[in-house]
Design a protein around this motif. Structure first.
Motif, mmCIF file in Angstrom:
data_model
loop_
_atom_site.group_PDB
_atom_site.id
_atom_site.type_symbol
_atom_site.label_atom_id
_atom_site.label_comp_id
_atom_site.label_asym_id
_atom_site.label_seq_id
_atom_site.Cartn_x
_atom_site.Cartn_y
_atom_site.Cartn_z
ATOM 1 N N ASP A 145 0.818 -1.211 0.000
ATOM 2 C CA ASP A 145 0.000 0.000 0.000
ATOM 3 C C ASP A 145 0.851 1.261 0.000
ATOM 4 O OD1 ASP A 145 -2.217 -1.601 0.037
ATOM 5 O OD2 ASP A 145 -2.573 -1.418 2.191
ATOM 6 N N PHE A 148 1.395 2.812 -3.349
ATOM 7 C CA PHE A 148 0.253 3.497 -3.967
ATOM 8 C C PHE A 148 0.068 4.912 -3.442
ATOM 9 C CE2 PHE A 148 -0.783 -0.719 -5.358
ATOM 10 C CZ PHE A 148 -1.505 -0.525 -6.532
ATOM 11 N N THR A 149 0.451 5.161 -2.220
ATOM 12 C CA THR A 149 0.189 6.466 -1.606
ATOM 13 C C THR A 149 1.443 7.245 -1.268
ATOM 14 O OG1 THR A 149 0.122 5.467 0.601
ATOM 15 C CG2 THR A 149 -1.953 5.584 -0.609
ATOM 16 N N LYS A 181 5.893 7.533 -3.826
ATOM 17 C CA LYS A 181 4.760 6.901 -4.497
ATOM 18 C C LYS A 181 5.220 6.237 -5.785
ATOM 19 C CE LYS A 181 0.191 8.015 -6.429
ATOM 20 N NZ LYS A 181 -0.809 9.103 -6.639
ATOM 21 N N THR A 247 -9.300 -4.162 -5.244
ATOM 22 C CA THR A 247 -8.014 -3.657 -5.747
ATOM 23 C C THR A 247 -7.422 -2.774 -4.654
ATOM 24 O OG1 THR A 247 -8.724 -1.554 -6.724
ATOM 25 C CG2 THR A 247 -9.086 -3.541 -8.045
ATOM 26 N N THR A 249 -6.849 0.229 -4.650
ATOM 27 C CA THR A 249 -7.466 1.559 -4.625
ATOM 28 C C THR A 249 -8.978 1.492 -4.449
ATOM 29 O OG1 THR A 249 -7.530 1.541 -7.064
ATOM 30 C CG2 THR A 249 -5.635 2.598 -6.003
ATOM 31 N N ARG A 271 -4.461 -0.255 -13.482
ATOM 32 C CA ARG A 271 -4.841 -0.437 -12.077
ATOM 33 C C ARG A 271 -3.714 -1.047 -11.245
ATOM 34 N NH1 ARG A 271 -9.689 1.254 -9.423
ATOM 35 N NH2 ARG A 271 -11.261 1.626 -11.029
#
Length: 318
Positions: A145, A148-149, A181, A247, A249, A271
């Motif tokens: 995670d 992603f952020t 990220k 997913t 997100t 994605r």
């Protein structure tokens, strides 16, 4: 990388149980003798390179431990293969040359060879030889995670050190690390100035953290692409259906085509992990049959066995 394996103890002329102080003493003596700028020996440059290589390994607790584990049958041309897990979560590689201990030892040694004069990084300065510290490398696990952020995480590193008797000990080190990220597994995060100390007041080296993703209960990572096994019921695969899938997100709705078979892949473009371009998200269909654990369920299975002409082993020719 494959490295020619040599008997470093023999090169430095020390016993295999030599202390760190003995190794340093032997190295300093040989370095004075074979340094290309002062030595008249024909093979001085080659010998000096070998001496530095041997010292770099034997003065490093982690490298020396791995070297010793390879056994007594050392031969020229043998490949150097560290034992499993060597360097995991630890600073283990140094990209510069020898380890002189503290900066005063380093300055004193090179002053004895070249004297004192002005200079900057990597030169003979008015206060002794100055040089940039060694770069260190380590591996660090992060959550998927975080890619992603982006995030800032506290990272604990186990750093090997040598005590006064030449034995190995570990020291825990805590660092705050900014995770950018879109970072991928195998990429490195550079922490400037967090490596080995500089020599004679020189600039400290850097710490390079190689990123590894912690295992995820749902997703498998392949570069920037992500993979998920998507369970579907037999009637969803046979008749087609719209199902929900997770997913990183958020939850999305996915169309399962009519007549889907196990192993069929569905692609969600863009994605996967963020990037330029971003990765894709792949769902692999897995057909899950419900149990015949009620009278009605058994009745339906019996009806299918009777009315549906289907032989799943027909392709086997049996």
């Amino acid at each position: 990388m494959t490295v020619e394996f040599k008997d470093y103890y023999k090169i430095l002329g020390v016993a295999r149980d030599a202390s760190a102080a003995d190794i340093k003493k032997a190295y300093r003596k040989l370095a004075r003798k074979f340094h290309p700028d002062v030595s008249k020996e024909k093979d001085a440059e080659v010998r000096f390179k070998e001496i530095n290589e041997a010292n770099e390994v034997l003065q490093d607790a982690e490298k020396r431990a791995a070297y010793d584990q390879l056994g007594p049958d050392w031969q020229q041309g043998q490949s150097f293969r560290p034992p499993p897990g060597w360097g995991q979560g630890t600073t283990f590689r140094r990209t510069n040359s020898s380890d002189f201990g503290d900066s005063s030892d380093f300055s004193e040694f090179f002053s004895s060879l070249f004297g004192r004069s002005r200079g900057g990084m990597g030169s003979r300065g008015s206060e002794g030889f100055r040089g940039r510290g060694q770069d260190h490398e380590a591996r660090v696990k992060i959550d998927l995670d975080d890619s992603f952020t982006g995030a800032t995480r506290s990272v604990s590193l186990r750093v090997p050190e040598l005590d006064d008797q030449g034995g190995r000990r570990d020291r825990m080190r805590e660092l705050q690390v900014r995770i950018p990220k879109g970072i991928r597994e195998g990429q490195r995060i550079r922490l400037a100035g967090q490596g080995g100390p500089g020599f004679g007041g020189g600039q400290a080296g850097d710490l390079l953290l190689e990123v590894e993703f912690a295992p995820h209960r749902l997703y498998r990572v392949d570069g920037r692409d992500l993979h998920l096994t998507l369970p579907v019921a037999p009637w969803e695969a046979a008749l087609g259906a719209t199902v929900k899938a997770p997913t990183p997100t958020g939850v999305v709705e996915v169309s399962v085509p009519k007549g889907s078979q196990p192993g069929r892949k569905l692609r969600l473009k863009g994605r996967g992990l963020p990037g330029e371009p971003p990765g894709d998200f792949y769902l692999t269909i897995e057909i899950v049959a419900p149990p015949a654990d009620t009278p009605r369920a058994r009745e339906l299975y019996e009806a299918m066995a009777r009315d549906v002409a289907f032989d799943p082993r027909r392709a086997l020719g049996v």
